[in-house]
Design a protein around this motif. Structure first.
Motif, PDB file in Angstrom:
ATOM      1  N   ARG A  40       0.884  -1.176   0.000  1.00  8.50           N
ATOM      2  CA  ARG A  40       0.000   0.000   0.000  1.00  8.50           C
ATOM      3  C   ARG A  40       0.908   1.208   0.000  1.00  8.50           C
ATOM      4  N   ALA A  41       0.319   2.379  -0.074  1.00  6.22           N
ATOM      5  CA  ALA A  41       1.129   3.604  -0.061  1.00  6.22           C
ATOM      6  C   ALA A  41       1.950   3.728   1.219  1.00  6.22           C
ATOM      7  N   ASP A  42       1.452   3.159   2.323  1.00  7.28           N
ATOM      8  CA  ASP A  42       2.137   3.280   3.614  1.00  7.28           C
ATOM      9  C   ASP A  42       2.792   1.983   4.086  1.00  7.28           C
ATOM     10  N   LEU A  43       2.854   0.957   3.224  1.00 10.78           N
ATOM     11  CA  LEU A  43       3.404  -0.339   3.628  1.00 10.78           C
ATOM     12  C   LEU A  43       4.202  -0.965   2.492  1.00 10.78           C
ATOM     13  N   THR A  44       5.486  -1.199   2.762  1.00  7.99           N
ATOM     14  CA  THR A  44       6.383  -1.792   1.775  1.00  7.99           C
ATOM     15  C   THR A  44       7.199  -2.886   2.437  1.00  7.99           C
ATOM     16  N   PHE A  45       7.485  -3.946   1.686  1.00  5.61           N
ATOM     17  CA  PHE A  45       8.365  -5.021   2.131  1.00  5.61           C
ATOM     18  C   PHE A  45       9.534  -5.092   1.173  1.00  5.61           C
ATOM     19  N   VAL A  46      10.719  -5.364   1.719  1.00  9.60           N
ATOM     20  CA  VAL A  46      11.905  -5.473   0.872  1.00  9.60           C
ATOM     21  C   VAL A  46      12.830  -6.544   1.451  1.00  9.60           C
ATOM     22  N   ASP A  47      13.470  -7.310   0.563  1.00 13.76           N
ATOM     23  CA  ASP A  47      14.423  -8.337   0.982  1.00 13.76           C
ATOM     24  C   ASP A  47      15.765  -7.688   1.286  1.00 13.76           C
ATOM     25  N   VAL A  48      16.421  -8.167   2.362  1.00 12.26           N
ATOM     26  CA  VAL A  48      17.725  -7.655   2.768  1.00 12.26           C
ATOM     27  C   VAL A  48      18.672  -8.823   3.024  1.00 12.26           C
ATOM     28  N   THR A  49      19.956  -8.525   3.050  1.00 13.63           N
ATOM     29  CA  THR A  49      20.950  -9.554   3.366  1.00 13.63           C
ATOM     30  C   THR A  49      21.312  -9.463   4.836  1.00 13.63           C
ATOM     31  N   ARG A  50      21.732 -10.579   5.370  1.00 10.81           N
ATOM     32  CA  ARG A  50      22.054 -10.639   6.798  1.00 10.81           C
ATOM     33  C   ARG A  50      23.221  -9.731   7.158  1.00 10.81           C
ATOM     34  N   ASP A  51      24.230  -9.690   6.308  1.00  8.90           N
ATOM     35  CA  ASP A  51      25.413  -8.890   6.653  1.00  8.90           C
ATOM     36  C   ASP A  51      25.154  -7.382   6.583  1.00  8.90           C
ATOM     37  N   GLU A  52      24.055  -6.964   5.979  1.00  8.57           N
ATOM     38  CA  GLU A  52      23.727  -5.532   5.904  1.00  8.57           C
ATOM     39  C   GLU A  52      22.566  -5.132   6.813  1.00  8.57           C
ATOM     40  N   LEU A  53      21.924  -6.107   7.443  1.00  8.36           N
ATOM     41  CA  LEU A  53      20.714  -5.833   8.225  1.00  8.36           C
ATOM     42  C   LEU A  53      20.955  -4.798   9.323  1.00  8.36           C
ATOM     43  N   ARG A  54      21.956  -5.009  10.152  1.00  7.99           N
ATOM     44  CA  ARG A  54      22.201  -4.112  11.290  1.00  7.99           C
ATOM     45  C   ARG A  54      22.449  -2.675  10.831  1.00  7.99           C
ATOM     46  N   ALA A  55      23.329  -2.490   9.859  1.00  6.27           N
ATOM     47  CA  ALA A  55      23.627  -1.134   9.367  1.00  6.27           C
ATOM     48  C   ALA A  55      22.376  -0.489   8.785  1.00  6.27           C
ATOM     49  N   LEU A  56      21.590  -1.267   8.064  1.00  7.73           N
ATOM     50  CA  LEU A  56      20.358  -0.739   7.468  1.00  7.73           C
ATOM     51  C   LEU A  56      19.358  -0.344   8.556  1.00  7.73           C
ATOM     52  N   LEU A  57      19.186  -1.196   9.555  1.00 13.98           N
ATOM     53  CA  LEU A  57      18.260  -0.865  10.646  1.00 13.98           C
ATOM     54  C   LEU A  57      18.696   0.409  11.374  1.00 13.98           C
ATOM     55  N   LEU A  58      19.977   0.537  11.621  1.00 14.25           N
ATOM     56  CA  LEU A  58      20.480   1.741  12.296  1.00 14.25           C
ATOM     57  C   LEU A  58      20.260   2.988  11.448  1.00 14.25           C
ATOM     58  N   GLU A  59      20.512   2.900  10.151  1.00 16.78           N
ATOM     59  CA  GLU A  59      20.288   4.057   9.284  1.00 16.78           C
ATOM     60  C   GLU A  59      18.806   4.415   9.229  1.00 16.78           C
ATOM     61  N   LEU A  60      17.960   3.416   9.112  1.00 11.73           N
ATOM     62  CA  LEU A  60      16.521   3.682   9.057  1.00 11.73           C
ATOM     63  C   LEU A  60      16.026   4.304  10.362  1.00 11.73           C
ATOM     64  N   ARG A  61      16.549   3.846  11.481  1.00 11.14           N
ATOM     65  CA  ARG A  61      16.153   4.415  12.777  1.00 11.14           C
ATOM     66  C   ARG A  61      16.710   5.826  12.963  1.00 11.14           C
ATOM     67  N   ASP A  62      18.021   5.991  12.722  1.00 12.89           N
ATOM     68  CA  ASP A  62      18.697   7.237  13.077  1.00 12.89           C
ATOM     69  C   ASP A  62      18.570   8.344  12.034  1.00 12.89           C
ATOM     70  N   LYS A  63      18.416   7.979  10.769  1.00  6.17           N
ATOM     71  CA  LYS A  63      18.389   8.995   9.714  1.00  6.17           C
ATOM     72  C   LYS A  63      17.065   9.104   8.966  1.00  6.17           C
ATOM     73  N   GLU A  64      16.272   8.034   8.993  1.00  2.58           N
ATOM     74  CA  GLU A  64      15.044   8.042   8.193  1.00  2.58           C
ATOM     75  C   GLU A  64      13.769   8.058   9.027  1.00  2.58           C
ATOM     76  N   GLY A  65      13.882   8.102  10.354  1.00  2.00           N
ATOM     77  CA  GLY A  65      12.718   8.269  11.217  1.00  2.00           C
ATOM     78  C   GLY A  65      11.946   7.004  11.547  1.00  2.00           C
ATOM     79  N   PHE A  66      12.488   5.825  11.244  1.00  2.00           N
ATOM     80  CA  PHE A  66      11.809   4.574  11.586  1.00  2.00           C
ATOM     81  C   PHE A  66      12.208   4.194  13.011  1.00  2.00           C
ATOM     82  N   THR A  67      11.524   4.825  13.960  1.00  2.00           N
ATOM     83  CA  THR A  67      11.924   4.734  15.361  1.00  2.00           C
ATOM     84  C   THR A  67      11.204   3.635  16.135  1.00  2.00           C
ATOM     85  N   HIS A  68      10.254   2.967  15.518  1.00  2.55           N
ATOM     86  CA  HIS A  68       9.434   1.997  16.248  1.00  2.55           C
ATOM     87  C   HIS A  68       9.524   0.618  15.602  1.00  2.55           C
ATOM     88  N   LEU A  69       9.954  -0.387  16.373  1.00  2.00           N
ATOM     89  CA  LEU A  69       9.901  -1.775  15.931  1.00  2.00           C
ATOM     90  C   LEU A  69       8.495  -2.279  16.213  1.00  2.00           C
TER      91      LEU A  69
END
Length: 175
Positions: A21-50
């Motif tokens: 939907r416009a407000d819901l997206t799923f994307v495949d990620v690799t294990r070795d990049e997961l942590r860095a991606l989660l941190l960037e999404l939390r700290d720079k992109e505003g995804f503050t809630h798990l």
């Protein structure tokens, strides 16, 4: 959300994106990049809630799909990061230091699917299934009928009805 995925793609190996939907997206990620991606999404992109950390058993492919649902409340966007791990050596990386609530989800996934999260607090302690000794019950090869027949005594007077016939009789009693 497409803009965000395009922005991240040069730095991360992102796989198939599903724009639910416009407000819901799923994307495949690799294990070795997961942590860095989660941190960037939390700290720079505003995804503050798990929102959720869950698993799907793809027994035919020999994989578990871990889905990390994160939310940006200000933008009203939810992103699901899908990570595939080997079913036979089921181990994920703990993210309780990024979102403390992840520890609870990781304990549940350990108990219900048998997915290990080394370093996660209390992950090896009993959580929901106190005294459970059988294989994890959310694995698709867990036989619920066999478990029930081996564990519980059959009670007299108990009848089993075909759900289709029962509903037909209830909905159309004279038909």
């Amino acid at each position: 959300m497409r803009d965000l995925i395009e922005k991240l793609t040069p730095r991360y190996t992102l796989g198939n994106a599903t724009y639910q939907r416009a407000d819901l997206t799923f994307v495949d990620v690799t294990r070795d990049e997961l942590r860095a991606l989660l941190l960037e999404l939390r700290d720079k992109e505003g995804f503050t809630h798990l929102v959720l950390l869950t698993a799907v058993d793809w027994i035919e492919e020999g994989k578990f799909q871990l889905t990390y649902m994160i939310n940006n409340r200000e933008a009203d966007q939810t992103l699901g990061l899908r990570l595939y791990i080997d079913r036979n050596d089921a181990e994920g990386d703990t993210i309780h230091d990024i979102w403390p609530t992840a520890a609870t989800y990781q304990r549940e996934l350990r108990e219900m699917f048998g997915i290990a999260f080394p370093g996660s607090p209390r992950v090896d302690e009993e959580f929901i299934l106190e005294g459970w000794t059988d294989m994890p019950p959310y694995r698709r090869d867990f036989d619920t009928l066999a478990y029930s027949q081996q564990t519980y005594v059959e009670r007299e007077g108990r009848e089993t009805h075909d759900p289709r016939a029962t509903m037909k009789h209830k909905m159309y009693p004279e038909g």
